[in-house]
Design a protein around this motif. Structure first.
Motif, PDB file in Angstrom:
ATOM      1  N   LEU A 131       0.835  -1.213   0.000  1.00  0.00           N
ATOM      2  CA  LEU A 131       0.000   0.000   0.000  1.00  0.00           C
ATOM      3  C   LEU A 131       0.865   1.255   0.000  1.00  0.00           C
ATOM      4  O   LEU A 131       0.596   2.209  -0.755  1.00  0.00           O
ATOM      5  CB  LEU A 131      -0.915  -0.013   1.223  1.00  0.00           C
ATOM      6  N   PHE A 132       1.912   1.281   0.826  1.00  0.00           N
ATOM      7  CA  PHE A 132       2.787   2.455   0.889  1.00  0.00           C
ATOM      8  C   PHE A 132       3.546   2.673  -0.415  1.00  0.00           C
ATOM      9  O   PHE A 132       4.008   3.789  -0.682  1.00  0.00           O
ATOM     10  CB  PHE A 132       3.796   2.310   2.027  1.00  0.00           C
ATOM     11  N   ASN A 133       3.701   1.615  -1.209  1.00  0.00           N
ATOM     12  CA  ASN A 133       4.451   1.718  -2.458  1.00  0.00           C
ATOM     13  C   ASN A 133       3.627   2.310  -3.590  1.00  0.00           C
ATOM     14  O   ASN A 133       4.169   2.571  -4.673  1.00  0.00           O
ATOM     15  CB  ASN A 133       4.973   0.335  -2.864  1.00  0.00           C
ATOM     16  N   GLN A 134       2.335   2.506  -3.372  1.00  0.00           N
ATOM     17  CA  GLN A 134       1.480   3.087  -4.402  1.00  0.00           C
ATOM     18  C   GLN A 134       1.712   4.595  -4.485  1.00  0.00           C
ATOM     19  O   GLN A 134       2.102   5.239  -3.516  1.00  0.00           O
ATOM     20  CB  GLN A 134       0.003   2.812  -4.084  1.00  0.00           C
ATOM     21  N   ARG A 135       1.451   5.150  -5.650  1.00  0.00           N
ATOM     22  CA  ARG A 135       1.627   6.588  -5.867  1.00  0.00           C
ATOM     23  C   ARG A 135       0.370   7.318  -5.377  1.00  0.00           C
ATOM     24  O   ARG A 135      -0.540   7.604  -6.158  1.00  0.00           O
ATOM     25  CB  ARG A 135       1.894   6.870  -7.347  1.00  0.00           C
ATOM     26  N   LEU A 136       0.347   7.579  -4.082  1.00  0.00           N
ATOM     27  CA  LEU A 136      -0.804   8.225  -3.466  1.00  0.00           C
ATOM     28  C   LEU A 136      -0.356   9.506  -2.778  1.00  0.00           C
ATOM     29  O   LEU A 136       0.792   9.618  -2.320  1.00  0.00           O
ATOM     30  CB  LEU A 136      -1.467   7.285  -2.443  1.00  0.00           C
ATOM     31  N   HIS A 137      -1.271  10.474  -2.689  1.00  0.00           N
ATOM     32  CA  HIS A 137      -0.964  11.731  -2.012  1.00  0.00           C
ATOM     33  C   HIS A 137      -0.865  11.493  -0.496  1.00  0.00           C
ATOM     34  O   HIS A 137      -1.663  10.762   0.083  1.00  0.00           O
ATOM     35  CB  HIS A 137      -2.050  12.769  -2.303  1.00  0.00           C
ATOM     36  N   ARG A 139       1.485   9.911   1.102  1.00  0.00           N
ATOM     37  CA  ARG A 139       2.007   8.602   1.532  1.00  0.00           C
ATOM     38  C   ARG A 139       3.211   8.759   2.466  1.00  0.00           C
ATOM     39  O   ARG A 139       3.461   7.898   3.308  1.00  0.00           O
ATOM     40  CB  ARG A 139       2.380   7.758   0.320  1.00  0.00           C
ATOM     41  N   GLY A 140       3.972   9.866   2.318  1.00  0.00           N
ATOM     42  CA  GLY A 140       5.087  10.089   3.231  1.00  0.00           C
ATOM     43  C   GLY A 140       4.629  10.263   4.659  1.00  0.00           C
ATOM     44  O   GLY A 140       5.225   9.715   5.596  1.00  0.00           O
ATOM     45  N   VAL A 142       1.811   9.090   5.906  1.00  0.00           N
ATOM     46  CA  VAL A 142       1.269   7.805   6.357  1.00  0.00           C
ATOM     47  C   VAL A 142       2.406   6.874   6.778  1.00  0.00           C
ATOM     48  O   VAL A 142       2.307   6.161   7.786  1.00  0.00           O
ATOM     49  CB  VAL A 142       0.412   7.169   5.251  1.00  0.00           C
ATOM     50  N   ARG A 143       3.493   6.865   6.015  1.00  0.00           N
ATOM     51  CA  ARG A 143       4.637   6.023   6.390  1.00  0.00           C
ATOM     52  C   ARG A 143       5.197   6.447   7.751  1.00  0.00           C
ATOM     53  O   ARG A 143       5.539   5.598   8.585  1.00  0.00           O
ATOM     54  CB  ARG A 143       5.730   6.144   5.330  1.00  0.00           C
ATOM     55  N   LEU A 214       9.038  -2.200   2.402  1.00  0.00           N
ATOM     56  CA  LEU A 214       8.960  -1.133   1.409  1.00  0.00           C
ATOM     57  C   LEU A 214      10.325  -0.880   0.777  1.00  0.00           C
ATOM     58  O   LEU A 214      10.428  -0.679  -0.447  1.00  0.00           O
ATOM     59  CB  LEU A 214       8.437   0.143   2.065  1.00  0.00           C
TER      60      LEU A 214
END
Length: 330
Positions: A131-137, A139-140, A142-143, A214
């Motif tokens: 999920l963290f590897n997806q190109r989402l706004h 995400r930094g 969230v990690r 990740l």
């Protein structure tokens, strides 16, 4: 006769022994003399090497090997640490432990706790990493939020979850009431205490596992995925045939550190349940603490610690022998 046969068969003369290489020959004596002269020339370097290495060897022997040896000795004694001196009893402590129903329950708790946390960490950590590897706004952010519990002390995490698990005003009661369920008495009910401990331990550690996975995902070669897409492989096939095998070194690393960490779990058990109710959450590490610093039975505590040491040694050996065969580093 044999040399004639060999030369006739191969078409070349049979090799003759070198007279200079026989024992006692001048050439052999000269080689020995050269080695002795080389040793004399390098004595200073060898001495310097040992001088520089000796502090590390002394520290390792003092703080690593000697405690294990002394603990093995204590495990064969009976000693109340508040009074008296150790008395040699041989293997009586081990016999008592292995025939104790309480110790059997401790081992069942340890295996259940360790197995669930290891499997949960691998599965949930890998899922979060994908999920963290997806190109989402965002995400930094969230990690960071997912990794944050790992750097918080176990005692602080356990204190936070004590409030969450409170059946009267905790957050778990609010969430479960939305689905028509009442909150169980998480840490005071023997049926739920071990489950609550597993939930807290997973919550604290799964973020670290996700970040490790990740890093592994982001280092995988894109060419393999492009080739799989050209061949018409679906997402699940690509994940199962490419991603999982290439992540096997990461999985091996995660399993090793998680198994060792769960076998040594202490701080969250101390704050959340104290090994109770009864012995419902008493794992082997907590049992060692109870015997050594509550019952002051140094012999039984040392015997339990040796059993833990042997278990970790066996688990590490099995992982190296069987699991690492399926690890692909290229």
């Amino acid at each position: 006769m044999a040399s004639r046969t060999a030369s006739t068969t191969t078409g070349a003369p049979a090799p003759r022994p070198d007279p200079g290489s026989t024992p006692g020959s001048p050439r052999t004596i000269d080689r020995r003399a050269q080695r002795r002269r080389g040793w004399r020339r390098n004595r200073g370097e060898y001495a310097l090497f040992l001088l520089l290495l000796s502090p590390n060897l002394l520290i390792i022997a003092t703080f690593e090997y000697w405690p294990v040896i002394y603990n093995a000795y204590l495990s064969m004694t009976r000693w109340n640490m508040l009074s008296g001196v150790p008395q040699w009893v041989g293997l009586d402590n081990y016999h008592t432990l292995l025939n104790s129903e309480t110790f059997h329950q401790v081992m069942r708790n340890t295996l259940a706790f360790t197995g669930t946390v290891v499997i949960g960490s691998v599965v949930l950590g890998l899922a979060l990493a994908v999920l963290f590897n997806q190109r989402l706004h965002g995400r930094g952010l969230v990690r960071t939020v997912a990794f944050a519990p790992h750097i918080v002390s176990g005692a602080a995490v356990a204190t936070l979850w004590l409030f969450i698990f409170d059946p009267n005003y905790g957050l778990s009661r609010v969430v479960l009431n939305q689905f028509g369920f009442g909150s169980p008495r998480w840490v005071t009910d023997s049926d739920w205490a071990l489950a609550s401990l597993i939930i807290v331990y997973l919550w604290k550690g799964v973020g670290f596992v996700a970040i490790v996975y990740l890093a592994g995902l982001q280092s995988l070669p894109e060419e393999l995925y492009e080739a799989a897409k050209i061949d018409g492989a679906g997402a699940w096939t690509t994940f199962r045939r490419i991603t999982l095998p290439l992540l096997s070194p990461v999985t091996f690393f995660v399993m090793v550190i998680t198994i060792i960490g769960t076998f040594q779990a202490y701080d969250m058990i101390a704050v959340l349940t104290g090994g109770g109710p009864g012995n419902a959450t008493t794992t082997l590490s907590w049992y060692i603490y109870e015997q050594g610093f509550q019952a002051f039975d140094a012999g039984r505590a040392a015997a339990s610690a040796m059993i833990l040491f042997i278990i970790l040694l066996i688990v590490t050996g099995l992982q190296t022998k069987f699991v690492q065969r399926r690890v692909h580093y290229q």
